[in-house]
Design an enzyme around this catalytic site. Structure first.
Site, PDB file in Angstrom:
ATOM      1  CB  CYS A  82      10.404  10.878  -0.090  1.00 49.18           C
ATOM      2  SG  CYS A  82       9.927  12.245   0.977  1.00 49.18           S
ATOM      3  NE  ARG A  98      -1.288   2.693   2.409  1.00 48.16           N
ATOM      4  CZ  ARG A  98      -0.809   3.900   2.678  1.00 48.16           C
ATOM      5  NH1 ARG A  98      -0.888   4.871   1.792  1.00 48.16           N
ATOM      6  NH2 ARG A  98      -0.213   4.144   3.830  1.00 48.16           N
ATOM      7  CG  ASP A  99       3.543   4.177   2.942  1.00 48.73           C
ATOM      8  OD1 ASP A  99       3.503   5.076   2.100  1.00 48.73           O
ATOM      9  OD2 ASP A  99       4.175   4.285   4.007  1.00 48.73           O
ATOM     10  CG  HIS A 144       5.172   4.662   8.897  1.00 48.07           C
ATOM     11  ND1 HIS A 144       4.245   3.811   8.327  1.00 48.07           N
ATOM     12  CD2 HIS A 144       5.761   5.311   7.870  1.00 48.07           C
ATOM     13  CE1 HIS A 144       4.275   3.951   7.002  1.00 48.07           C
ATOM     14  NE2 HIS A 144       5.185   4.860   6.699  1.00 48.07           N
ATOM     15  CG  HIS A 184       9.183   7.730   5.266  1.00 46.26           C
ATOM     16  ND1 HIS A 184       8.464   8.459   4.369  1.00 46.26           N
ATOM     17  CD2 HIS A 184       8.381   6.706   5.621  1.00 46.26           C
ATOM     18  CE1 HIS A 184       7.274   7.914   4.191  1.00 46.26           C
ATOM     19  NE2 HIS A 184       7.189   6.844   4.945  1.00 46.26           N
ATOM     20  CG  ASN A 243       7.514   3.413   3.379  1.00 41.23           C
ATOM     21  OD1 ASN A 243       7.020   4.053   4.302  1.00 41.23           O
ATOM     22  ND2 ASN A 243       6.912   3.249   2.202  1.00 41.23           N
TER      23      ASN A 243
HETATM   24 MG    MG Z   1       5.504   5.535   4.685  1.00 35.30          MG
END
Ligand code: MG
Length: 305
Positions: free
Chosen positions: A245, A15-16, A212, A214, A254
């Site tokens: 990003c 997803r992300d 979470h 990055h 990520n």
């Molecule tokens: Mg993310």
């Protein structure tokens, strides 16, 4: 095995990760990817988002993925939890229709980001989510929350840790089972982790708080490790580090699941993930997308084969 010695990885690559990749992938490739992630041992997998298909075409197949799961046309042997993002009531309707059991809602620590991302200020998004979360819980769903820009904002710069803490408390009040604190632009440092994460762990305990990170500036793994030292046991990450990003074109996104698994397993912390199987799945999707590998551990694995 004590809780000290194991962590839960919340795999967000499908997803992300894919949502933030320019190149779309087919439904079949997505299924193969997710099937591989499950076979590698990942048990919490973000599968899609019930957002507008015209705005986020990479997630347009979310309804179909759930239909395939629901009908048994796509069956996975592993016991696992799939999660889907729900931005509003319309999204919740689609989730209910799709037989979705686990949803995630998302807001931010800063108005600047929240307005750009969803058109709503933080307070407005919380006003919307209060009743939505209630409804979802009532229908038997599990609900997770994401708070973006806890450690820094592309529009507001440095963020007061109290902002993320207050929004997190609010979501927990609404009944979400866990809040994931997001470093949307990858500017967190262990100092920032201490400031924003430690007070929340002290108040709510490790089951309610996830992180979470990055890797934009190369500090994701350091921040994850600092979080672990503080007591965090749930980490979001993305296979191969998928997901760029959008605020720093060309930069990595990520934290890579391989980097996380490699480090923790080497320290004797169980992740439940088979590193080799994970790497093979990640390399496969990178080849299909003709994408360079950003994960250091995955690069090293690829070089050693
Ligand atoms: Mg993310």
């Amino acid at each position: 095995v004590s809780v000290q010695d194991q962590i839960t990885i919340f795999e967000v690559g499908a997803r992300d990760g894919l949502q933030n990749e320019a190149k779309p992938i087919s439904l079949e490739d997505k299924k193969t990817f997710v099937t591989g992630l499950a076979a590698a041992g990942l048990r919490q997998i973000e599968l899609g988002a019930f957002v507008r298909p015209d705005k986020v075409p990479q997630m347009a197949d979310t309804d179909e993925l759930y239909r395939l799961l629901q009908s048994g046309e796509w069956s996975l042997r592993e016991p696992l939890d799939f999660w889907a993002l729900v931005p509003n009531e319309k999204g919740l309707e689609r989730a209910v229709e799709g037989g979705v059991k686990n949803i995630a809602v998302f807001t931010a620590a800063t108005d600047g980001f929240s307005l750009k991302n969803t058109g709503r200020a933080v307070k407005e998004s919380l006003d919307l989510y209060g009743p939505l979360i209630k409804k979802a819980l009532k229908s038997g769903m599990r609900v997770r929350g994401y708070v973006s820009t806890v450690f820094g904002c592309p529009y507001e710069g440095k963020v007061d840790p109290q902002k993320g803490i207050q929004v997190t408390k609010k979501l927990l009040d609404f009944g979400v089972e866990q809040v994931s604190l997001g470093d949307t632009i990858g500017v967190a440092t262990p100092k920032g982790v201490d400031e924003a994460v430690e007070p929340l762990l002290a108040s709510f305990g490790h089951e309610k708080i996830a992180v979470h990170f990055h890797d934009t500036w190369g500090a994701a793994l350091v921040n994850a490790f600092r979080s672990f030292e503080l007591g965090v046991r749930t980490f979001d990450s993305s296979a191969g580090g998928l997901g760029g990003c959008p605020y720093a074109p060309g930069a990595t996104g990520n934290l890579a699941t391989e980097d996380l698994v490699y480090l923790f397993e080497k320290m004797g912390v169980q992740t439940g993930v088979n590193f080799e199987k994970l790497c093979q799945t990640s390399l496969e999707i990178h080849q299909k997308m003709k994408r360079a590998v950003s994960s250091r551990a995955l690069q090293a694995y690829a070089a050693s084969c």
